[in-house]
Design an enzyme around this catalytic site. Sequence first.
Site, short mmCIF file in Angstrom:
data_model
loop_
_atom_site.label_atom_id
_atom_site.label_comp_id
_atom_site.label_asym_id
_atom_site.label_seq_id
_atom_site.Cartn_x
_atom_site.Cartn_y
_atom_site.Cartn_z
CG HIS A 124 -15.55 23.57 11.96
ND1 HIS A 124 -15.54 23.39 13.06
CD2 HIS A 124 -15.25 24.68 10.78
CE1 HIS A 124 -16.96 24.32 12.45
NE2 HIS A 124 -17.15 24.87 11.73
N PRO A 142 -15.44 16.78 19.07
CG PRO A 142 -14.83 17.10 21.37
CD PRO A 142 -14.25 16.93 20.69
CB CYS A 143 -16.61 21.87 18.33
SG CYS A 143 -14.67 22.09 19.66
CG HIS A 144 -18.60 22.73 15.50
ND1 HIS A 144 -17.37 23.00 16.23
CD2 HIS A 144 -19.15 23.78 16.50
CE1 HIS A 144 -17.16 24.47 16.47
NE2 HIS A 144 -18.91 24.61 16.63
N GLY A 145 -18.49 18.38 15.80
CA GLY A 145 -18.45 16.86 15.21
C GLY A 145 -17.44 16.02 14.30
#
Length: 179
Positions: A124, A142-145
Site C-alpha cells: 500500500h 498496522p498503518c491502514h490495516g
Amino acid sequence: MSEGAIAAAAGAEPTKRDFIHIMAGAMAVGLVGGIAWPFIDEMNPSADTLALASIEVDYGKTPLGQQIVVKWRGKPVFIRHRTPQEIAEAVAGDSADLRDPARDEDRHKPGMAEWLIVIGVCTHLGCVPTFGGGKYHGWFCPCHGSVYDTSGRIRSGPAPKNLYLPDYSFLSKSKVKIG
Ligand code: FES
C-alpha cells in the site's frame, strides 16, 4: 545472517542504524507500528545500494514458526520458516477469491515450501508489516490495516498487491543468496 549482511546493516549512516533498531525491536516484541519504510530511488541507486545488489544469508538456524529479517537493497526481507499449518493455510488460500491471484507453490522454490522469502514492505504505502496479526495468520500492516496470509498474499485492506518476492536462490541447506 551472513557477515556481509550484518556488516552492511551495521554501516555508519543513520538510516542503517535506524534499521537495526527497528528490526531489533520488531523481533523482540513482534510489533512495528506505523513505520513507513523509505523507498529507494530505483532509477538512481547509490553506490552503497549497488554494493548490496546481492547478499548471502545463513537462514538454516531459523526456528520453525519464526522468521529472520535481513536488509537487501535498502528494504527488509522476511525469511520465514513456515510450519505445516502455515503451509496448509497458504495452500488452502489458493482457491480463495484473491485480489492478486497467485498459487502458494509459485511463491516459494520447488520442494521448499517451508521457506517463504518476501520483501517486508506493505504494497500500500510502504510500512513494514508484522507477523501473526489478522484473520489469515500471516502479516498485518498496522498503518491502514492490510492483511496478508501465510503466503504473503494480500487478503484484505487497502494494499493492491501481494508482498513482493525478491530474486533468490538457495546455495545450500543453510545459505541463500538474495539478489
Ligand atoms: Fe500498509 Fe497502508 S501502508 S496498509
